[in-house]
Design a protein around this motif. Structure first.
Motif, mmCIF file in Angstrom:
data_model
loop_
_atom_site.group_PDB
_atom_site.id
_atom_site.type_symbol
_atom_site.label_atom_id
_atom_site.label_comp_id
_atom_site.label_asym_id
_atom_site.label_seq_id
_atom_site.Cartn_x
_atom_site.Cartn_y
_atom_site.Cartn_z
ATOM 1 N N ASN A 39 0.825 -1.197 0.000
ATOM 2 C CA ASN A 39 0.000 0.000 0.000
ATOM 3 C C ASN A 39 0.868 1.260 0.000
ATOM 4 O O ASN A 39 0.582 2.224 -0.719
ATOM 5 C CB ASN A 39 -0.932 -0.014 1.210
ATOM 6 C CG ASN A 39 -1.915 1.116 1.199
ATOM 7 O OD1 ASN A 39 -2.381 1.544 0.156
ATOM 8 N ND2 ASN A 39 -2.232 1.618 2.380
ATOM 9 N N ILE A 40 1.931 1.243 0.795
ATOM 10 C CA ILE A 40 2.842 2.388 0.829
ATOM 11 C C ILE A 40 3.436 2.619 -0.558
ATOM 12 O O ILE A 40 3.458 3.749 -1.056
ATOM 13 C CB ILE A 40 3.959 2.174 1.872
ATOM 14 C CG1 ILE A 40 3.385 2.258 3.292
ATOM 15 C CG2 ILE A 40 5.077 3.201 1.696
ATOM 16 C CD1 ILE A 40 4.360 1.860 4.383
ATOM 17 N N ILE A 41 3.916 1.562 -1.186
ATOM 18 C CA ILE A 41 4.528 1.698 -2.510
ATOM 19 C C ILE A 41 3.529 2.258 -3.518
ATOM 20 O O ILE A 41 3.884 3.070 -4.371
ATOM 21 C CB ILE A 41 5.112 0.350 -2.978
ATOM 22 C CG1 ILE A 41 6.353 0.023 -2.142
ATOM 23 C CG2 ILE A 41 5.437 0.374 -4.465
ATOM 24 C CD1 ILE A 41 6.944 -1.324 -2.404
ATOM 25 N N GLY A 42 2.289 1.873 -3.403
ATOM 26 C CA GLY A 42 1.277 2.335 -4.345
ATOM 27 C C GLY A 42 0.778 3.743 -4.124
ATOM 28 O O GLY A 42 0.240 4.356 -5.056
ATOM 29 N N HIS A 43 0.964 4.295 -2.919
ATOM 30 C CA HIS A 43 0.362 5.590 -2.617
ATOM 31 C C HIS A 43 1.334 6.660 -2.120
ATOM 32 O O HIS A 43 0.941 7.817 -2.002
ATOM 33 C CB HIS A 43 -0.738 5.410 -1.568
ATOM 34 C CG HIS A 43 -1.871 4.585 -2.058
ATOM 35 N ND1 HIS A 43 -1.978 3.235 -1.797
ATOM 36 C CD2 HIS A 43 -2.937 4.900 -2.838
ATOM 37 C CE1 HIS A 43 -3.069 2.765 -2.363
ATOM 38 N NE2 HIS A 43 -3.666 3.746 -3.019
#
Length: 67
Positions: A39-43
């Protein structure tokens, strides 16, 4: 117990907090932390935080339950 506390700070306004969240999630090595790192990588917009999240994921290895 630690992962939910870390997840509460994924979107903190302070870059350093988000960086340490990515590092801490990688240290726990469980499915919930793995998903949070994805999620961190995506946002995330900060390259340093994304890099730490990717590093944490790499240290975790493959997660068959999420492939």
């Amino acid at each position: 117990m630690v992962v939910p506390l870390l997840k509460q700070n994924i979107y903190d306004k302070e870059l350093l907090i988000r960086y340490f969240v990515a590092m801490g999630l990688g240290a726990k090595r469980n499915d919930e932390g793995f998903e949070a790192l994805l999620n961190i990588i995506g946002h995330e917009d900060a390259p340093n935080v994304v890099a730490e999240a990717a590093n944490s994921l790499a240290n975790m290895g493959l997660r068959p339950s999420l492939i």
